[in-house]
Scaffold this motif. Structure first.
Motif, PDB file in Angstrom:
ATOM      1  N   ASN A  92       0.885  -1.095  -0.190  1.00  0.00           N
ATOM      2  CA  ASN A  92      -0.076   0.040   0.066  1.00  0.00           C
ATOM      3  C   ASN A  92       0.871   1.244   0.044  1.00  0.00           C
ATOM      4  O   ASN A  92       1.582   1.348   0.866  1.00  0.00           O
ATOM      5  CB  ASN A  92      -1.019   0.041   1.270  1.00  0.00           C
ATOM      6  CG  ASN A  92      -1.796   1.162   1.347  1.00  0.00           C
ATOM      7  OD1 ASN A  92      -1.823   1.921   0.316  1.00  0.00           O
ATOM      8  ND2 ASN A  92      -2.355   1.250   2.393  1.00  0.00           N
ATOM      9  N   SER A  93       0.883   1.932  -1.180  1.00  0.00           N
ATOM     10  CA  SER A  93       1.733   3.217  -1.271  1.00  0.00           C
ATOM     11  C   SER A  93       1.197   4.361  -1.316  1.00  0.00           C
ATOM     12  O   SER A  93       1.840   5.491  -1.437  1.00  0.00           O
ATOM     13  CB  SER A  93       2.725   2.888  -2.465  1.00  0.00           C
ATOM     14  OG  SER A  93       1.907   2.971  -3.520  1.00  0.00           O
ATOM     15  N   CYS A  94      -0.209   4.470  -1.396  1.00  0.00           N
ATOM     16  CA  CYS A  94      -1.186   5.569  -1.298  1.00  0.00           C
ATOM     17  C   CYS A  94      -0.595   6.379  -0.047  1.00  0.00           C
ATOM     18  O   CYS A  94      -0.588   5.833   1.133  1.00  0.00           O
ATOM     19  CB  CYS A  94      -2.521   5.504  -1.267  1.00  0.00           C
ATOM     20  SG  CYS A  94      -2.856   4.923  -2.921  1.00  0.00           S
ATOM     21  N   PHE A  95      -0.690   7.777  -0.045  1.00  0.00           N
ATOM     22  CA  PHE A  95      -0.125   8.604   1.075  1.00  0.00           C
ATOM     23  C   PHE A  95      -1.547   8.774   1.908  1.00  0.00           C
ATOM     24  O   PHE A  95      -2.468   9.303   1.411  1.00  0.00           O
ATOM     25  CB  PHE A  95       0.264   9.908   0.716  1.00  0.00           C
ATOM     26  CG  PHE A  95       1.453   9.855  -0.110  1.00  0.00           C
ATOM     27  CD1 PHE A  95       2.703   9.325   0.507  1.00  0.00           C
ATOM     28  CD2 PHE A  95       1.832  10.127  -1.508  1.00  0.00           C
ATOM     29  CE1 PHE A  95       3.779   9.246  -0.306  1.00  0.00           C
ATOM     30  CE2 PHE A  95       2.815  10.215  -2.183  1.00  0.00           C
ATOM     31  CZ  PHE A  95       3.896   9.780  -1.683  1.00  0.00           C
ATOM     32  N   PRO A  96      -1.509   8.180   3.224  1.00  0.00           N
ATOM     33  CA  PRO A  96      -2.815   8.130   3.807  1.00  0.00           C
ATOM     34  C   PRO A  96      -3.388   9.466   4.207  1.00  0.00           C
ATOM     35  O   PRO A  96      -4.582   9.725   4.447  1.00  0.00           O
ATOM     36  CB  PRO A  96      -2.411   7.462   5.083  1.00  0.00           C
ATOM     37  CG  PRO A  96      -1.207   7.111   5.065  1.00  0.00           C
ATOM     38  CD  PRO A  96      -0.391   7.609   3.970  1.00  0.00           C
ATOM     39  N   TRP A  97      -2.698  10.544   4.289  1.00  0.00           N
ATOM     40  CA  TRP A  97      -2.738  12.152   4.545  1.00  0.00           C
ATOM     41  C   TRP A  97      -3.345  12.745   3.322  1.00  0.00           C
ATOM     42  O   TRP A  97      -3.952  14.066   3.328  1.00  0.00           O
ATOM     43  CB  TRP A  97      -1.629  12.823   5.127  1.00  0.00           C
ATOM     44  CG  TRP A  97      -0.483  12.645   4.232  1.00  0.00           C
ATOM     45  CD1 TRP A  97       0.156  13.277   3.323  1.00  0.00           C
ATOM     46  CD2 TRP A  97       0.497  11.472   4.624  1.00  0.00           C
ATOM     47  NE1 TRP A  97       1.305  12.775   2.894  1.00  0.00           N
ATOM     48  CE2 TRP A  97       1.683  11.639   3.693  1.00  0.00           C
ATOM     49  CE3 TRP A  97       0.624  10.679   5.798  1.00  0.00           C
ATOM     50  CZ2 TRP A  97       2.524  10.856   3.548  1.00  0.00           C
ATOM     51  CZ3 TRP A  97       1.804   9.600   5.525  1.00  0.00           C
ATOM     52  CH2 TRP A  97       2.803  10.077   4.753  1.00  0.00           C
ATOM     53  N   TYR A 138     -10.328   9.586   1.454  1.00  0.00           N
ATOM     54  CA  TYR A 138      -8.795   9.302   2.007  1.00  0.00           C
ATOM     55  C   TYR A 138      -8.640   7.735   1.809  1.00  0.00           C
ATOM     56  O   TYR A 138      -9.677   7.105   1.703  1.00  0.00           O
ATOM     57  CB  TYR A 138      -8.663   9.746   3.392  1.00  0.00           C
ATOM     58  CG  TYR A 138      -8.514  11.130   3.638  1.00  0.00           C
ATOM     59  CD1 TYR A 138      -7.296  11.889   3.461  1.00  0.00           C
ATOM     60  CD2 TYR A 138      -9.569  11.941   4.035  1.00  0.00           C
ATOM     61  CE1 TYR A 138      -7.224  13.281   3.499  1.00  0.00           C
ATOM     62  CE2 TYR A 138      -9.374  13.163   4.096  1.00  0.00           C
ATOM     63  CZ  TYR A 138      -8.341  13.990   3.736  1.00  0.00           C
ATOM     64  OH  TYR A 138      -8.181  15.200   3.873  1.00  0.00           O
ATOM     65  N   HIS A 140      -7.949   5.443   3.666  1.00  0.00           N
ATOM     66  CA  HIS A 140      -8.500   4.414   4.398  1.00  0.00           C
ATOM     67  C   HIS A 140     -10.066   4.067   4.382  1.00  0.00           C
ATOM     68  O   HIS A 140     -10.674   3.385   5.028  1.00  0.00           O
ATOM     69  CB  HIS A 140      -8.246   4.812   5.890  1.00  0.00           C
ATOM     70  CG  HIS A 140      -9.257   6.002   6.486  1.00  0.00           C
ATOM     71  ND1 HIS A 140      -8.843   7.352   6.444  1.00  0.00           N
ATOM     72  CD2 HIS A 140     -10.141   6.185   7.091  1.00  0.00           C
ATOM     73  CE1 HIS A 140      -9.489   8.039   6.967  1.00  0.00           C
ATOM     74  NE2 HIS A 140     -10.424   7.363   7.354  1.00  0.00           N
TER      75      HIS A 140
END
Lengths: 261, 252
Positions: A92-97, A138, A140
């Motif tokens: 999982n490389s998506c930036f959580p922010w 986002y 998540h």
């Protein structure tokens, strides 16, 4: 279907998208590990080229060298045009922010492109993947499959001639994987980019790729490359119904077995 | 859902309310010495008197000003240097040994030095708070920066992000949740430091208010000061939580 001869280093580089000659990578430190040794590889421009190999054979290291994240210990490599490849890392490389839209636009932000352009490109890519309703969500709040679509869209957003992808679909359930494979092939075909795609799944390699190169166990060396002759457009089901499928599968399986020989 | 929220709040109130009732009964029945442990109702009445005559409000404002100034002056360099040390080997090698040595010095042991350096006055008190806050936020930010997921840093670098772009787009947001935690811890320490300093070296502020009431055995007023400090601490902690929620919407 042919087993190709291993390409060797040459005095003048040919117009391949990627050419690698004698590439070795040793990770330094007390537990020094030789990840790749004398790897030769040529990736045809505009092709979808899969790299297949067992865990720990240096597949990810190869992509990290091309992505500028790891330095080669020896050997040469060249990317045609010299442009930085777009990278889809493992996991999982998506930036959580960042929202889905901002994630997709990330590479364009790095390049300093105007907000309006970033937004337009990201929105168009999300729409093409059926994620337009989730632009402001986002990571998540998204499913695993949606997150991987966002990571793939982020790579396509920068319009790089070469995309390097490190097992981007390995964590997905079967049905989602098949669906995202189809979407990936559609994007690749529309953009006419070159894709170097690492996987450990023979079926996935045969579904997606024009050529499949097999690496040995650590240290990774090229065992061979096969051409996949199945017509396009392809789908997971079409490929399995091809008369040449069992033979292609067997060849790759035998090459993979060779690593332990 | 609403019933569950009510139950959660009720459970949180139950223990302190029971302790207060027990304290009230114990003081009225003479189980405890009412001189040192006056009835909670007397403390409330005395607190209200001090609120009306303005003394406790003035002292709260003075403490709050010193606290916030020291907090900002300690936290800002603490976060900046912590993030720099967490991402740059040279800066880490430069700062870590000295910071580790100074971190273990008990804060209050530096008060004489601060008084000599700044003379008696607010700068010395603010310095004491800033000193305590700096190390907590420095180590908190350093550790937070080191724990940012490697995959996210690699992704940014692979897209060609510069050091500053990686800091801004990956390290700072990735480290923010842990930095906020260290800020809340630092605020607790800052409150302890400022009250201790005001006990020893101040004629104003809530610490001085509490200490002087203790010295004349005015225990209900002393407890009023403790109530004011508690209210201050809870309010600031709530504000930090609100700030965290508004700045990090992706954590909701």
């Amino acid at each position: 279907m042919t087993i190709l001869v291993r390409p060797r280093a040459r005095a003048s580089w040919s117009p391949h998208a990627v050419e690698i000659a004698g590439l070795s990578v040793r990770y330094p430190g007390p537990g020094s590990v030789l990840a790749l040794e004398g790897l030769d590889l040529a990736v045809a421009a505009g092709s979808f080229h899969a790299i297949l190999g067992p865990s720990g054979c240096g597949k990810s290291t190869l992509l990290k060298v091309l992505g500028g994240l790891v330095r080669a210990t020896a050997g040469e490599w060249r990317i045609a045009g010299g442009r930085r490849p777009a990278y889809v890392p493992q996991g999982n490389s998506c930036f959580p922010w960042l929202t889905a839209e901002a994630n997709v636009a990330y590479g364009l932000w790095v390049q300093g492109r105007p907000r309006r352009e970033r937004r337009a490109v990201a929105r168009a890519l999300l729409a093409s993947l059926g994620l337009q309703e989730f632009a402001e969500s986002y990571p998540h709040q998204l499913s695993e499959g949606m997150r991987q679509r966002v990571a793939i869209a982020r790579a396509f957003a920068v319009n790089a001639p070469l995309l390097i992808m490190d097992e981007p679909l390995s964590a997905l359930d079967f049905q989602t994987k098949i669906q995202v494979q189809g979407e990936l092939l559609r994007l690749w075909s529309d953009r006419q980019a070159t894709v170097l795609y690492v996987t450990h799944d023979i079926d996935e390699a045969l579904t997606l790729a024009d050529r499949v190169s097999v690496l040995s166990g650590r240290p990774g060396r090229l065992l061979g490359t096969i051409e996949v002759p199945f017509p396009r457009p392809r789908s997971y089901r079409d490929v399995r119904n091809q008369p040449g499928y069992p033979d292609a599968f067997r060849q790759l399986f035998e090459l993979l077995e060779e690593r332990s020989a | 859902m609403q019933a569950q929220a009510v139950r959660t709040v009720a459970a949180g109130v139950l223990l302190p309310a029971s302790l207060l009732v027990l304290w009230q009964v114990a003081a009225e029945r003479g189980w405890i010495d009412a001189l040192f442990f006056p009835r909670p109702t007397d403390i409330v009445a005395r607190t209200w008197e001090h609120v009306r005559d303005g003394r406790i409000v003035t002292d709260s404002e003075i403490t709050l000003k010193r606290l916030l100034l020291g907090f900002v002056l300690g936290a800002a360099p603490g976060i900046v240097l912590g993030l720099a040390a967490g991402t740059t080997r040279f800066i880490r090698a430069l700062l870590y040994p000295l910071a580790s040595a100074l971190y273990v010095v008990p804060r209050i042991a530096l008060l004489p030095l601060a008084l000599v350096t700044f003379s008696i006055g607010d700068p010395a008190r603010v310095f004491m708070v800033a000193f305590g806050v700096f190390f907590i936020t420095f180590f908190g930010s350093l550790s937070a920066a080191e724990q940012v997921e490697r995959n996210h840093v690699d992704t940014a670098r692979a897209f060609g992000a510069s050091y500053h772009q990686v800091m801004r787009s990956v390290i700072v947001p990735g480290a923010s949740p842990s930095i906020f935690t260290s800020l809340r811890v630092a605020m607790g320490v800052a409150l302890i430091v400022i009250i201790s300093v005001e006990f020893l070296a101040s004629n104003s502020g809530l610490g001085s208010f509490i200490w002087r009431r203790y010295q004349i055995f005015d225990f209900p007023s002393m407890y009023s000061g403790i109530v004011a400090v508690t209210v201050l601490g809870v309010a600031i902690n709530a504000l930090l939580l609100m700030l965290e929620r508004s700045l990090l919407p992706w954590r909701r």
